[in-house]
Design a protein around this motif. Structure first.
Motif, PDB file in Angstrom:
ATOM      1  N   ASP A 180      -7.793  -3.366 -11.661  1.00 62.51           N
ATOM      2  CA  ASP A 180      -6.567  -2.693 -11.201  1.00 62.51           C
ATOM      3  C   ASP A 180      -5.329  -3.569 -11.365  1.00 62.51           C
ATOM      4  O   ASP A 180      -4.261  -3.248 -10.843  1.00 62.51           O
ATOM      5  N   THR A 181      -5.473  -4.663 -12.102  1.00 64.35           N
ATOM      6  CA  THR A 181      -4.317  -5.520 -12.370  1.00 64.35           C
ATOM      7  C   THR A 181      -3.416  -4.915 -13.436  1.00 64.35           C
ATOM      8  O   THR A 181      -2.222  -5.215 -13.503  1.00 64.35           O
ATOM      9  N   LEU A 182      -3.981  -4.043 -14.259  1.00 62.88           N
ATOM     10  CA  LEU A 182      -3.163  -3.366 -15.267  1.00 62.88           C
ATOM     11  C   LEU A 182      -3.784  -2.016 -15.601  1.00 62.88           C
ATOM     12  O   LEU A 182      -4.945  -1.931 -15.993  1.00 62.88           O
ATOM     13  N   ILE A 183      -2.996  -0.983 -15.424  1.00 63.53           N
ATOM     14  CA  ILE A 183      -3.405   0.392 -15.723  1.00 63.53           C
ATOM     15  C   ILE A 183      -2.275   1.012 -16.538  1.00 63.53           C
ATOM     16  O   ILE A 183      -1.101   0.790 -16.243  1.00 63.53           O
ATOM     17  N   LYS A 184      -2.634   1.767 -17.544  1.00 61.61           N
ATOM     18  CA  LYS A 184      -1.601   2.233 -18.484  1.00 61.61           C
ATOM     19  C   LYS A 184      -0.502   3.069 -17.813  1.00 61.61           C
ATOM     20  O   LYS A 184      -0.779   4.066 -17.160  1.00 61.61           O
ATOM     21  N   ASP A 185       0.712   2.610 -18.013  1.00 60.44           N
ATOM     22  CA  ASP A 185       1.907   3.330 -17.576  1.00 60.44           C
ATOM     23  C   ASP A 185       1.869   3.745 -16.104  1.00 60.44           C
ATOM     24  O   ASP A 185       2.456   4.757 -15.720  1.00 60.44           O
ATOM     25  N   THR A 186       1.144   2.970 -15.323  1.00 58.90           N
ATOM     26  CA  THR A 186       1.002   3.283 -13.904  1.00 58.90           C
ATOM     27  C   THR A 186       1.311   2.029 -13.088  1.00 58.90           C
ATOM     28  O   THR A 186       0.693   0.990 -13.329  1.00 58.90           O
ATOM     29  N   PRO A 187       2.248   2.125 -12.175  1.00 57.70           N
ATOM     30  CA  PRO A 187       2.530   0.942 -11.353  1.00 57.70           C
ATOM     31  C   PRO A 187       1.275   0.491 -10.600  1.00 57.70           C
ATOM     32  O   PRO A 187       0.582   1.315 -10.004  1.00 57.70           O
ATOM     33  N   VAL A 188       1.007  -0.783 -10.659  1.00 49.97           N
ATOM     34  CA  VAL A 188      -0.156  -1.319  -9.955  1.00 49.97           C
ATOM     35  C   VAL A 188       0.083  -1.236  -8.448  1.00 49.97           C
ATOM     36  O   VAL A 188       1.194  -1.491  -7.974  1.00 49.97           O
ATOM     37  N   VAL A 189      -0.947  -0.869  -7.717  1.00 51.18           N
ATOM     38  CA  VAL A 189      -0.808  -0.746  -6.265  1.00 51.18           C
ATOM     39  C   VAL A 189      -0.812  -2.138  -5.644  1.00 51.18           C
ATOM     40  O   VAL A 189      -1.806  -2.865  -5.721  1.00 51.18           O
ATOM     41  N   ILE A 190       0.312  -2.502  -5.065  1.00 58.06           N
ATOM     42  CA  ILE A 190       0.401  -3.798  -4.390  1.00 58.06           C
ATOM     43  C   ILE A 190       0.890  -3.585  -2.958  1.00 58.06           C
ATOM     44  O   ILE A 190       1.621  -4.385  -2.395  1.00 58.06           O
ATOM     45  N   ARG A 191       0.422  -2.449  -2.369  1.00 58.53           N
ATOM     46  CA  ARG A 191       0.816  -2.106  -0.995  1.00 58.53           C
ATOM     47  C   ARG A 191      -0.324  -2.229  -0.006  1.00 58.53           C
ATOM     48  O   ARG A 191      -0.152  -1.942   1.178  1.00 58.53           O
TER      49      ARG A 191
ATOM     50  N   PHE B  11       5.214   1.719  12.447  1.00 59.93           N
ATOM     51  CA  PHE B  11       5.649   2.703  11.447  1.00 59.93           C
ATOM     52  C   PHE B  11       6.891   2.211  10.701  1.00 59.93           C
ATOM     53  O   PHE B  11       6.995   2.359   9.476  1.00 59.93           O
ATOM     54  N   VAL B  12       7.818   1.644  11.477  1.00 64.10           N
ATOM     55  CA  VAL B  12       9.068   1.162  10.867  1.00 64.10           C
ATOM     56  C   VAL B  12       8.764   0.095   9.819  1.00 64.10           C
ATOM     57  O   VAL B  12       9.275   0.134   8.689  1.00 64.10           O
ATOM     58  N   GLU B  13       7.895  -0.835  10.168  1.00 64.06           N
ATOM     59  CA  GLU B  13       7.607  -1.944   9.250  1.00 64.06           C
ATOM     60  C   GLU B  13       6.665  -1.529   8.120  1.00 64.06           C
ATOM     61  O   GLU B  13       6.797  -2.000   6.998  1.00 64.06           O
ATOM     62  N   SER B  14       5.736  -0.644   8.419  1.00 60.92           N
ATOM     63  CA  SER B  14       4.800  -0.220   7.377  1.00 60.92           C
ATOM     64  C   SER B  14       5.484   0.626   6.310  1.00 60.92           C
ATOM     65  O   SER B  14       5.162   0.525   5.117  1.00 60.92           O
ATOM     66  N   PHE B  15       6.419   1.467   6.737  1.00 63.74           N
ATOM     67  CA  PHE B  15       7.003   2.429   5.804  1.00 63.74           C
ATOM     68  C   PHE B  15       8.467   2.163   5.460  1.00 63.74           C
ATOM     69  O   PHE B  15       9.067   2.915   4.676  1.00 63.74           O
ATOM     70  N   GLY B  16       9.044   1.123   6.067  1.00 66.79           N
ATOM     71  CA  GLY B  16      10.435   0.809   5.751  1.00 66.79           C
ATOM     72  C   GLY B  16      11.395   1.914   6.176  1.00 66.79           C
ATOM     73  O   GLY B  16      12.301   2.284   5.427  1.00 66.79           O
ATOM     74  N   ILE B  17      11.158   2.465   7.357  1.00 63.69           N
ATOM     75  CA  ILE B  17      12.017   3.535   7.872  1.00 63.69           C
ATOM     76  C   ILE B  17      12.663   3.080   9.179  1.00 63.69           C
ATOM     77  O   ILE B  17      12.343   2.008   9.684  1.00 63.69           O
ATOM     78  N   GLY B  29       4.469  13.071   4.562  1.00 67.94           N
ATOM     79  CA  GLY B  29       5.808  13.621   4.745  1.00 67.94           C
ATOM     80  C   GLY B  29       6.875  12.777   4.085  1.00 67.94           C
ATOM     81  O   GLY B  29       7.986  13.255   3.829  1.00 67.94           O
ATOM     82  N   ILE B  30       6.557  11.522   3.837  1.00 65.45           N
ATOM     83  CA  ILE B  30       7.438  10.640   3.071  1.00 65.45           C
ATOM     84  C   ILE B  30       6.587   9.943   2.005  1.00 65.45           C
ATOM     85  O   ILE B  30       5.363   9.859   2.131  1.00 65.45           O
ATOM     86  N   GLU B  31       7.244   9.453   0.977  1.00 69.83           N
ATOM     87  CA  GLU B  31       6.517   8.855  -0.154  1.00 69.83           C
ATOM     88  C   GLU B  31       5.640   7.686   0.297  1.00 69.83           C
ATOM     89  O   GLU B  31       4.516   7.513  -0.175  1.00 69.83           O
ATOM     90  N   ALA B  32       6.168   6.890   1.218  1.00 73.17           N
ATOM     91  CA  ALA B  32       5.434   5.688   1.626  1.00 73.17           C
ATOM     92  C   ALA B  32       4.164   5.993   2.415  1.00 73.17           C
ATOM     93  O   ALA B  32       3.240   5.193   2.444  1.00 73.17           O
ATOM     94  N   TRP B  33       4.133   7.164   3.072  1.00 75.82           N
ATOM     95  CA  TRP B  33       2.944   7.497   3.863  1.00 75.82           C
ATOM     96  C   TRP B  33       1.980   8.353   3.036  1.00 75.82           C
ATOM     97  O   TRP B  33       1.728   9.502   3.344  1.00 75.82           O
ATOM     98  N   ASP B  34       1.469   7.763   1.983  1.00 73.81           N
ATOM     99  CA  ASP B  34       0.420   8.403   1.197  1.00 73.81           C
ATOM    100  C   ASP B  34      -0.913   7.768   1.605  1.00 73.81           C
ATOM    101  O   ASP B  34      -0.989   7.072   2.626  1.00 73.81           O
ATOM    102  N   SER B  35      -1.950   7.990   0.827  1.00 74.67           N
ATOM    103  CA  SER B  35      -3.270   7.485   1.224  1.00 74.67           C
ATOM    104  C   SER B  35      -3.292   5.959   1.297  1.00 74.67           C
ATOM    105  O   SER B  35      -3.896   5.389   2.206  1.00 74.67           O
TER     106      SER B  35
END
Lengths: 238, 78
Positions: A180-191, B11-17, B29-35
């Motif tokens: 998952d360090t590189l996937i085509k045209d897809t931002p890598v998930v770093i969240r 929530f504020v820190e996790s999602f930047g709201i 409901g917001i982009e940051a709160w996905d799976s």
């Protein structure tokens, strides 16, 4: 399963089979040479058994690109069916050895989301079938490293960012396994909680940019591609 | 800091709201709160309150308000 062909050199072509773990579209790649097989990021797919038996495979090497559940979910299953050796970098090996980190929660959530859309029962079935597990690597590499496997040369480099245990491996200077360090045209998930954007920018991206742009990429999700055809790298300023 | 303030801060820190944006906030409901964001949120909640949430509760955490109901099961009072 589908099939891709990689040109190793002027005379040798490599068949690479791919099975997709549908909940999150993660890839398992299978490479067979003689009676040995390399399986990258295994998921459970009965077709693989038929494929390996058809080729009289008696030794299976399992390689993990990183430690996340969607890339390790088929390891125990394969180990129960074949003589295997599990290959990891040291950080990945230490993480998958701990039950709490083999966490399927993201997959469970995605399945529950799909159930909400169509009234399915995927989450309940998944929850019923999932058993917590730990993995023990048979061969652990400290990176950077170079090793031989199935007549091919693997050059491994740690590429943290998406996860601490992520690494990339250039094989025979023909293709690179990126997970998952590189996937085509897809931002890598770093969240993810364990992700480190700074590591991705400072370590992974410079590494990827240093590679031969003609390399075929076997990514953790979606289709293989030629490195130079990936646009996402150009969006990062290093 | 009260539990509500701690919970809101997660929530504020996790999602930047902002804290105001947590009112009526729902999963996806917001982009940051996905799976993926949900995983980060749950990890932060568990860390903040020193609890380990059950899988069903993680799945059921579908909104800011629902999360408060769920946390009551873990003796987190608001």
């Amino acid at each position: 399963m589908d099939l891709f062909e990689i040109k190793l050199n002027n005379e040798t072509r490599l068949d690479v089979y791919r099975s997709v773990y549908t909940p999150v579209n993660s890839n398992m790649f299978i490479i067979i040479r003689g009676e040995e097989a390399l399986i990258i990021d295994p998921n459970i797919n009965e077709e693989v058994i038929d494929l390996l038996h058809k080729h009289n495979v008696n030794e299976v090497y399992i390689l993990l690109s990183h430690e996340h559940y969607d890339h390790t979910s088929g390891v125990l299953w394969l180990q129960s069916l074949f003589d295997t050796k599990l290959i990891c970098n040291r950080i990945c090996a230490e993480i998958v050895a701990q039950q709490k980190y083999n966490n399927p929660m993201l997959v469970a959530l995605v399945l529950a989301d799909k159930d909400k859309q169509d009234g399915g029962n995927r989450y309940a079935e998944f929850k019923k079938s999932f058993k917590p597990y730990t993995l023990k690597a048979d061969k652990i590499y400290d990176t950077p490293c170079v090793f031989q496997l199935m007549g091919m040369t693997f050059k491994g480099s740690q590429t943290p960012g998406h996860s601490p245990g992520s690494w990339c491996l250039v094989v025979d200077d023909a293709f690179v396994i990126t997970g998952d360090t590189l996937i085509k045209d897809t931002p890598v998930v770093i969240r993810f909680i364990e992700s480190r954007e700074q590591d991705y920018r400072n370590i992974a991206i410079p590494y990827l940019k240093s590679l031969n742009p003609e390399l075929m990429v076997l990514p953790g999700h979606f289709d293989p591609f030629i490195l130079k055809d990936n646009n996402i790298l150009h969006t990062y300023n290093v | 800091m009260t539990n509500l303030e701690k919970y809101t801060n997660v929530f504020v820190e996790s999602f930047g709201i902002t804290a105001e944006q947590t009112t009526g906030l729902a999963y996806q409901g917001i982009e940051a709160w996905d799976s993926v964001g949900h995983m980060t949120l749950v990890a932060a909640i568990e860390d903040t309150f020193g609890i380990m949430m059950d899988t069903d509760d993680i799945i059921d955490l579908s909104s800011f308000e629902k999360g408060k109901e769920i946390l009551a099961k873990y003796n987190v009072e608001f």
